[in-house]
Scaffold this motif. Structure first.
Motif, PDB file in Angstrom:
ATOM      1  N   UNK A 149       0.846  -1.189   0.000  1.00  0.00           N
ATOM      2  CA  UNK A 149       0.000   0.000   0.000  1.00  0.00           C
ATOM      3  C   UNK A 149       0.887   1.247   0.000  1.00  0.00           C
ATOM      4  N   UNK A 150       0.301   2.391  -0.239  1.00  0.00           N
ATOM      5  CA  UNK A 150       1.084   3.623  -0.303  1.00  0.00           C
ATOM      6  C   UNK A 150       1.706   3.969   1.041  1.00  0.00           C
ATOM      7  N   UNK A 151       1.035   3.609   2.121  1.00  0.00           N
ATOM      8  CA  UNK A 151       1.545   3.915   3.460  1.00  0.00           C
ATOM      9  C   UNK A 151       1.552   2.655   4.312  1.00  0.00           C
ATOM     10  N   UNK A 152       2.485   2.596   5.251  1.00  0.00           N
ATOM     11  CA  UNK A 152       2.524   1.489   6.204  1.00  0.00           C
ATOM     12  C   UNK A 152       1.759   1.859   7.465  1.00  0.00           C
ATOM     13  N   UNK A 153       1.547   0.878   8.306  1.00  0.00           N
ATOM     14  CA  UNK A 153       0.829   1.113   9.554  1.00  0.00           C
ATOM     15  C   UNK A 153       1.573   2.135  10.414  1.00  0.00           C
ATOM     16  N   UNK A 154       0.820   3.074  10.983  1.00  0.00           N
ATOM     17  CA  UNK A 154       1.431   4.081  11.860  1.00  0.00           C
ATOM     18  C   UNK A 154       1.846   3.474  13.195  1.00  0.00           C
ATOM     19  N   UNK A 155       1.150   2.438  13.630  1.00  0.00           N
ATOM     20  CA  UNK A 155       1.508   1.704  14.852  1.00  0.00           C
ATOM     21  C   UNK A 155       0.954   0.297  14.757  1.00  0.00           C
ATOM     22  N   UNK A 156       1.473  -0.591  15.600  1.00  0.00           N
ATOM     23  CA  UNK A 156       1.082  -1.997  15.515  1.00  0.00           C
ATOM     24  C   UNK A 156       0.648  -2.572  16.862  1.00  0.00           C
ATOM     25  N   UNK A 157       0.368  -1.719  17.801  1.00  0.00           N
ATOM     26  CA  UNK A 157      -0.223  -2.115  19.083  1.00  0.00           C
ATOM     27  C   UNK A 157      -0.509  -0.839  19.848  1.00  0.00           C
ATOM     28  N   UNK A 158      -1.414  -0.922  20.807  1.00  0.00           N
ATOM     29  CA  UNK A 158      -1.656   0.225  21.682  1.00  0.00           C
ATOM     30  C   UNK A 158      -2.150  -0.264  23.025  1.00  0.00           C
ATOM     31  N   UNK A 159      -1.993   0.575  24.042  1.00  0.00           N
ATOM     32  CA  UNK A 159      -2.484   0.231  25.377  1.00  0.00           C
ATOM     33  C   UNK A 159      -2.452   1.457  26.276  1.00  0.00           C
ATOM     34  N   UNK A 160      -3.298   1.428  27.293  1.00  0.00           N
ATOM     35  CA  UNK A 160      -3.217   2.377  28.399  1.00  0.00           C
ATOM     36  C   UNK A 160      -2.137   1.906  29.357  1.00  0.00           C
ATOM     37  N   UNK A 161      -1.445   2.848  30.018  1.00  0.00           N
ATOM     38  CA  UNK A 161      -0.617   2.432  31.141  1.00  0.00           C
ATOM     39  C   UNK A 161      -1.370   2.711  32.443  1.00  0.00           C
ATOM     40  N   UNK A 162      -0.722   2.439  33.570  1.00  0.00           N
ATOM     41  CA  UNK A 162      -1.393   2.540  34.858  1.00  0.00           C
ATOM     42  C   UNK A 162      -1.840   3.952  35.188  1.00  0.00           C
ATOM     43  N   UNK A 163      -1.221   4.959  34.558  1.00  0.00           N
ATOM     44  CA  UNK A 163      -1.563   6.356  34.829  1.00  0.00           C
ATOM     45  C   UNK A 163      -2.455   6.966  33.749  1.00  0.00           C
ATOM     46  N   UNK A 164      -2.936   6.120  32.826  1.00  0.00           N
ATOM     47  CA  UNK A 164      -3.825   6.605  31.785  1.00  0.00           C
ATOM     48  C   UNK A 164      -3.135   7.158  30.566  1.00  0.00           C
ATOM     49  N   UNK A 165      -1.793   7.097  30.538  1.00  0.00           N
ATOM     50  CA  UNK A 165      -1.072   7.502  29.341  1.00  0.00           C
ATOM     51  C   UNK A 165      -1.249   6.449  28.249  1.00  0.00           C
ATOM     52  N   UNK A 166      -0.991   6.837  27.009  1.00  0.00           N
ATOM     53  CA  UNK A 166      -1.251   5.980  25.861  1.00  0.00           C
ATOM     54  C   UNK A 166       0.079   5.551  25.244  1.00  0.00           C
ATOM     55  N   UNK A 167       0.256   4.248  25.094  1.00  0.00           N
ATOM     56  CA  UNK A 167       1.474   3.689  24.510  1.00  0.00           C
ATOM     57  C   UNK A 167       1.142   3.097  23.147  1.00  0.00           C
ATOM     58  N   UNK A 168       1.915   3.504  22.136  1.00  0.00           N
ATOM     59  CA  UNK A 168       1.742   3.007  20.780  1.00  0.00           C
ATOM     60  C   UNK A 168       3.047   2.360  20.317  1.00  0.00           C
ATOM     61  N   UNK A 169       2.950   1.131  19.833  1.00  0.00           N
ATOM     62  CA  UNK A 169       4.154   0.512  19.260  1.00  0.00           C
ATOM     63  C   UNK A 169       4.324   1.039  17.843  1.00  0.00           C
ATOM     64  N   UNK A 170       5.398   1.788  17.621  1.00  0.00           N
ATOM     65  CA  UNK A 170       5.654   2.425  16.336  1.00  0.00           C
ATOM     66  C   UNK A 170       6.889   1.778  15.694  1.00  0.00           C
ATOM     67  N   UNK A 171       7.277   2.279  14.544  1.00  0.00           N
ATOM     68  CA  UNK A 171       8.439   1.735  13.849  1.00  0.00           C
ATOM     69  C   UNK A 171       8.072   0.573  12.933  1.00  0.00           C
ATOM     70  N   UNK A 172       9.020   0.193  12.092  1.00  0.00           N
ATOM     71  CA  UNK A 172       8.821  -0.961  11.211  1.00  0.00           C
ATOM     72  C   UNK A 172       8.585  -2.215  12.038  1.00  0.00           C
ATOM     73  N   UNK A 173       7.641  -3.038  11.587  1.00  0.00           N
ATOM     74  CA  UNK A 173       7.262  -4.198  12.390  1.00  0.00           C
ATOM     75  C   UNK A 173       6.892  -5.347  11.463  1.00  0.00           C
ATOM     76  N   UNK A 174       7.486  -6.507  11.713  1.00  0.00           N
ATOM     77  CA  UNK A 174       7.106  -7.733  11.021  1.00  0.00           C
ATOM     78  C   UNK A 174       6.955  -8.811  12.079  1.00  0.00           C
ATOM     79  N   UNK A 175       5.710  -9.184  12.326  1.00  0.00           N
ATOM     80  CA  UNK A 175       5.396 -10.132  13.402  1.00  0.00           C
ATOM     81  C   UNK A 175       6.229 -11.402  13.264  1.00  0.00           C
ATOM     82  N   UNK A 176       6.745 -11.889  14.405  1.00  0.00           N
ATOM     83  CA  UNK A 176       7.559 -13.095  14.526  1.00  0.00           C
ATOM     84  C   UNK A 176       9.012 -12.871  14.067  1.00  0.00           C
TER      85      UNK A 176
END
Length: 232
Positions: A149-176
């Protein structure tokens, strides 16, 4: 949710509602239903872009697999808040179970164009799955057939932390084969806090106030639980 309601993620593929999808890139949409503790359907938060796949012709018929650098639907729940992202950009939505959409946070300072360098990185990492010369030939044939596709995924996971901040897994990613170790952190009001790189072979599962909890694979392939200190 705290009152026993369940937020569910549905899974939609190229062939969901379209059995004749045909060769190429596809991304269907799927609903996010909310069920009562008794399993009854109570509501639907909305319909969101889901799993990005590619249908290819392998000579004996069509087959479906993950698109290169695929965009997916991701969500997490903390208290009565539901964090949602579709990975089209660094953008997340926060929904409240009873009040609907509360916030949209986005940043626009990153370019996710699938460059020639991205494509070469993906092909090289995918080839590491080959164990024999025959495997290499088969994988190379597959890679030649894969559209990007023209663009790759901006992130490949997300979650709240204990204080309500938002964590996004960024960068090139190839599962496994080459999972990203980069995480970008946003404050609970959407401001960028920083980007960090986690140790190799560490898979993050939980972010506490002062720790990161995950699984770790050693050089012999053995997996165990590991806790890292987090300094804010």
């Amino acid at each position: 949710l705290p009152d026993g309601r369940i937020v569910a993620k549905t899974f939609a593929t190229a062939f969901t509602g379209n059995p004749d999808a045909g060769v190429g890139l596809h991304r269907a949409s799927g609903p996010v239903p909310v069920f009562g503790a008794d399993g009854s359907l109570l509501d639907t938060l909305g319909v969101f872009p889901n799993y990005q796949s590619v249908v290819i012709d392998r000579g004996g018929g069509e087959s479906m697999m993950d698109a290169p650098f695929p965009k997916h639907f991701y969500y997490d729940v903390q208290g009565g808040s539901i964090l949602i992202g579709t990975a089209d950009a660094i953008e997340v939505q926060i929904w409240e179970a009873d009040d609907g959409l509360r916030s949209i946070f986005r940043t626009s300072n990153r370019d996710f164009e699938n460059t020639q360098g991205d494509r070469e990185w993906y092909r090289a990492r995918y080839l590491t799955a080959a164990e024999t010369a025959e495997d290499s030939v088969e994988i190379l044939t597959l890679l030649r057939a894969l559209p990007f596709s023209e663009t790759r995924a901006a992130f490949t996971d997300l979650r709240f932390d204990a204080e309500g901040h938002i964590w996004l897994r960024t960068g090139r990613h190839l599962l496994y084969y080459a999972p990203s170790r980069e995480w970008t952190v946003l404050s609970n009001d959407g401001y960028w806090l920083g980007t960090l790189t986690l140790p190799e072979n560490f898979d993050l599962h939980e972010v506490g106030s002062d720790y990161l909890l995950g699984t770790y694979r050693d050089e012999l392939g053995r997996t165990g639980i590991r806790m890292l200190e987090l300094q804010r």
